[in-house]
Design an enzyme around this catalytic site. Structure first.
Site, mmCIF file in Angstrom:
data_model
loop_
_atom_site.group_PDB
_atom_site.id
_atom_site.type_symbol
_atom_site.label_atom_id
_atom_site.label_comp_id
_atom_site.label_asym_id
_atom_site.label_seq_id
_atom_site.Cartn_x
_atom_site.Cartn_y
_atom_site.Cartn_z
ATOM 1 N N SER A 7 0.830 -1.216 0.000
ATOM 2 C CA SER A 7 0.000 0.000 0.000
ATOM 3 C C SER A 7 0.861 1.261 0.000
ATOM 4 O O SER A 7 0.345 2.365 -0.034
ATOM 5 C CB SER A 7 -0.871 -0.002 1.254
ATOM 6 O OG SER A 7 -0.016 0.029 2.383
ATOM 7 N N HIS A 49 -2.699 -2.525 -5.831
ATOM 8 C CA HIS A 49 -3.057 -2.168 -4.448
ATOM 9 C C HIS A 49 -4.561 -2.294 -4.263
ATOM 10 O O HIS A 49 -5.326 -1.444 -4.706
ATOM 11 C CB HIS A 49 -2.576 -0.730 -4.161
ATOM 12 C CG HIS A 49 -2.921 -0.236 -2.786
ATOM 13 N ND1 HIS A 49 -2.972 1.112 -2.483
ATOM 14 C CD2 HIS A 49 -3.252 -0.898 -1.649
ATOM 15 C CE1 HIS A 49 -3.309 1.243 -1.210
ATOM 16 N NE2 HIS A 49 -3.499 0.050 -0.697
ATOM 17 N N GLU A 75 -5.760 0.348 -7.150
ATOM 18 C CA GLU A 75 -4.724 1.326 -7.508
ATOM 19 C C GLU A 75 -3.592 0.532 -8.166
ATOM 20 O O GLU A 75 -2.956 -0.307 -7.533
ATOM 21 C CB GLU A 75 -4.259 2.057 -6.255
ATOM 22 C CG GLU A 75 -3.419 3.299 -6.506
ATOM 23 C CD GLU A 75 -3.038 4.007 -5.205
ATOM 24 O OE1 GLU A 75 -2.915 5.250 -5.211
ATOM 25 O OE2 GLU A 75 -2.869 3.317 -4.179
ATOM 26 N N ASN A 118 -2.610 6.818 -0.502
ATOM 27 C CA ASN A 118 -2.056 6.912 0.855
ATOM 28 C C ASN A 118 -1.136 8.107 1.030
ATOM 29 O O ASN A 118 -1.010 8.642 2.130
ATOM 30 C CB ASN A 118 -1.338 5.612 1.216
ATOM 31 C CG ASN A 118 -2.342 4.527 1.549
ATOM 32 O OD1 ASN A 118 -3.520 4.824 1.786
ATOM 33 N ND2 ASN A 118 -1.912 3.283 1.542
#
Ligand code: T1G
Length: 682
Positions: free
Chosen positions: A389, A410, A422, A460
């Site tokens: 991640s 991801h 992702e 993130n």
């Protein structure tokens, strides 16, 4: 006759074919073509019946959404309502049969309901998905549908917007027959069958409308469901109002009410944001340097590394069992699926697979170890994907001899629910590997968004500062609940602190410890979450984090945390003050925007819409606000930039406005106009 609408005759039956690929959208040109065909049919006494059918892969998937933008931006002044044309079709003296395949959505179903009979292939779907665009049916769909399917079903279809399979549509009286084989042949035969019969007008039917007494509880329940399930959305409640009007007023009067509600929704910011999201989901599939026809690799077998086998299999079985309970899958289907899963502890069993997804603990050393193993055993051309991640794809790929086959995939937890995937391209990732993963995301009913490689990628990397700012607000005096409620009322699925408790505060804590050496000196760091973790408060999984949790994981404010925060902040000499909801929302959302602008400028994100789609499908950002970048454009980048500068003055240089934001704000431009594409290097 126009190319978009052809009128032919078969066995005395007039056939109107709509041909506007790819989805036969009911553009104003198509409406004009249909009007011309109807005019001819009105004069054709020899026509025994009429059939409407769509060319290509579907019936009509609705009005042309692209034309809405022109209307709401004032480019075109008024909209030619579809209603009068539908009344003319309904008033045709010969029976009109609507032949449906693929999807009859929105205006497509409204047209179909103006016909006297509707037949369909069993694979077809019908629906009024307009609420997903922040609008309601605008061509008497809220009036004709309850007359065919009853008030309760019409409410469900118009307020929730979900498609209905042909079989159920037949059951509810929306369709009159399902046909197999060639649809046109079936339609002509059906038309001849009903040619001599009456032509029942949907608008004159009232047997399923019920009485106000019977409907009162139904409407109340629908409103309550809409307020709960579609929190903050205007259109579902407007659709309910329109259907209620239809159950109490004469058809024409109720249509006026529908028109009023439709227009109000269409010109709302919510609708503009939701239409942005609709086209955005299609736009993100387009990669500038990976053409649509790029050949893809076959993915028929996949290896997963990382699941604790028993626990992994148990949660797969549990998820499937829930799907059977909810009637989504049959037990037989699930049994077949489970047979396809083979647990192993032996890497060599990956020798033949087309793709491997690594999902081990977030440690670079461990991931590199796994990838060197995979490089040793996997066949040439196998895709080596990592579910990290935040860690660098290039560094992971450096543990292999085939970085061109390494890519980030991801997934978001829970992966069987969250729609976002992702997809992270490394410096060497091959284009066919990218194309294959983009295609795979669609196969998995996910929204695949391609991003460049950097710490935390797009999602993130923005979420970290967003949650940090939430912690700063708590340090400065806002209560935990106040911060979370402010973002929840803004429309986020969950507040930033409660989200931390859900994901596990220890995940971020371990990453912060692993990368403490990278922290710039003199930059303020949030510390409360680390302190909570040192006390073993990791969130839901330990029964306590920012909140305390009961055995059903229901959160409640924890006075002990409030005391600890007061102690820790006074020890750190941080003054505390009253903080407004507005400041809480601005500081958290503008943090997302500022970091998003940096990601766009660096080319990590291809377009602002890519960031929006990531946040709508992976981080619980409200779709009716369009995503952080769309929201900033709606507020105005100049205003956003000025506010961020004020925060920089007040709080510190981590608030320095991103150069792109300053530039676009200064030029009166929008993120939507900016493309982050800088060529393959990005
Ligand atoms: N208008 C304009 N373009 C449309 C469109 C539409 N209604 N539907 C699809 N497209 C484009 C889409 O952008 C894409 O373009 C291409 O077609 C293929 O679509 C009067 C006011 C039908 C289930 O909400 O749900 O009627 O990216 O990739 O996955 O009351 O499209 O290739 O350039 O999605 O096979 C109500 C919207 C309108 C249905 C097919 N109707 N469409 O899915 O293909 S409002 C809808 C869909 C209305 C009335 C009101 C899906 C689909 P491009 P795609 P797909």
């Amino acid at each position: 006759m126009s190319d978009l609408v052809q009128l032919t005759k078969m066995d005395g039956v007039a056939v109107v074919t709509i041909n506007n690929p790819p989805v036969n959208a009911l553009s104003s040109a198509v409406s004009a073509g249909i009007a011309a065909a109807v005019a001819q049919i009105e004069k054709d006494d020899a026509a025994r019946a009429v059939v409407f059918i769509g060319a290509g892969r579907t019936f009509i998937a609705g009005a042309d959404i692209k034309e809405f933008g022109e209307l709401t931006s004032g480019k075109i002044i008024c909209r030619e309502s579809l209603k009068p044309l539908l009344l003319r079709i309904e008033d045709l003296r010969t029976p009109v049969v609507m032949a449906i395949h693929g999807t009859a959505f929105g205006g497509g179903l409204e047209l179909a309901m103006a016909g006297h009979y509707r037949i369909a292939l069993s694979s077809a779907q019908v629906g009024q998905p307009e609420v997903k665009l922040g609008i309601i049916p605008g061509a008497a769909g809220t009036q004709r549908l309850p007359r065919l399917a009853g008030v309760a079903k019409a409410l469900e279809m118009c307020a929730e917007g979900s498609p209905v399979k042909a079989e159920d549509a037949l059951k509810f009286g929306i369709l009159d027959r399902l046909v197999e084989g060639d649809l046109l042949t079936g339609a002509i035969a059906f038309a001849k069958e009903v040619a001599a019969k009456a032509a029942p007008k949907t608008r004159e039917r009232s047997e399923k409308l019920g009485t106000p007494e019977q409907n009162a509880a139904i409407f109340a329940a629908a409103r309550e469901t809409a307020r709960k399930k579609q929190r903050g959305l205007l259109a579902p409640l407007a659709a309910i109002d329109a259907i209620e009007a239809g159950s109490q007023l004469p058809f024409d009067e109720a249509c006026k009410k529908e028109e009023e509600l439709f227009t109000k929704c269409l010109f709302s910011d919510q609708s503009k944001a939701l239409i942005h999201a609709f086209f955005g989901e299609r736009e993100v599939a387009k990669i500038p340097d990976v053409p649509k026809e790029m050949p893809t690799l076959g993915v028929d077998s996949v290896g997963i590394v990382g699941a604790a086998l028993d626990r992994g299999l148990a949660s797969i079985q549990k998820n499937y069992a829930n799907s059977v309970k909810r009637g989504r899958f049959t037990q037989r289907f699930v049994d077949e699926r489970l047979k396809l899963i083979r647990p192993t502890l032996d890497y060599s069993e990956f020798a033949g697979v087309d793709m491997v997804v690594e999902a081990v603990f977030e440690s670079m050393a461990l991931k590199k170890e796994v990838f060197s193993q995979l490089d040793r055993v996997c066949k040439p051309g196998a895709i080596l994907a990592t579910n990290t991640s935040s860690l660098s794809i290039d560094e992971i790929a450096s543990a292999t001899s085939r970085p061109q086959s390494v890519i980030g995939t991801h997934f978001f937890s829970p992966a069987n629910v969250m729609r976002l995937l992702e997809i992270v391209r490394g410096a060497a990732t091959g284009k066919e590997v990218i194309a294959t993963c983009m295609q795979l995301s669609k196969k998995l009913s996910k929204v695949g968004v391609l991003v460049g490689n950097c710490m935390g990628f797009v999602g993130n990397r923005m979420f970290g500062p967003y949650r940090r700012e939430a912690q700063f607000l708590v340090e400065e005096g806002a209560s935990v609940e106040a911060v979370d409620n402010a973002l929840y009322e803004f429309g986020m699925a969950m507040g930033p602190l409660a989200t931390g408790d859900l994901a596990g505060l220890d995940v971020g804590w371990r990453i912060r410890k692993e990368f403490r050496h990278l922290q710039k000196p003199g930059i303020r760091q949030a510390f409360i979450e680390d302190r909570l973790c040192e006390l073993g408060r990791f969130g839901q999984k330990t029964g306590a984090g920012w909140y305390k949790y009961d055995e059903n994981r229901r959160p409640s404010p924890d006075p002990q945390v409030a005391d600890l925060i007061r102690q820790w902040t006074s020890a750190a000499g941080i003054p505390r003050r009253q903080i407004s909801v507005e400041e809480i929302v601005e500081r958290c959302i503008y943090t997302l925007v500022n970091e998003g602008a940096r990601l766009l400028e660096e080319g990590i994100a291809l377009r602002a819409v890519d960031i929006d789609i990531i946040y709508l499908n992976g981080y619980g950002f409200p779709a009716y606000r369009g995503g952080p970048m769309w929201y900033a454009d709606a507020v105005g980048l100049k205003k956003v930039c000025e506010r961020i500068r004020e925060f920089q003055q007040c709080f510190g240089n981590w608030w320095e406005p991103a150069p792109l934001l300053q530039r676009l704000g200064g030029q009166g431009k929008t993120f939507a106009e900016f493309s982050g594409w800088q060529g393959a290097a990005a």
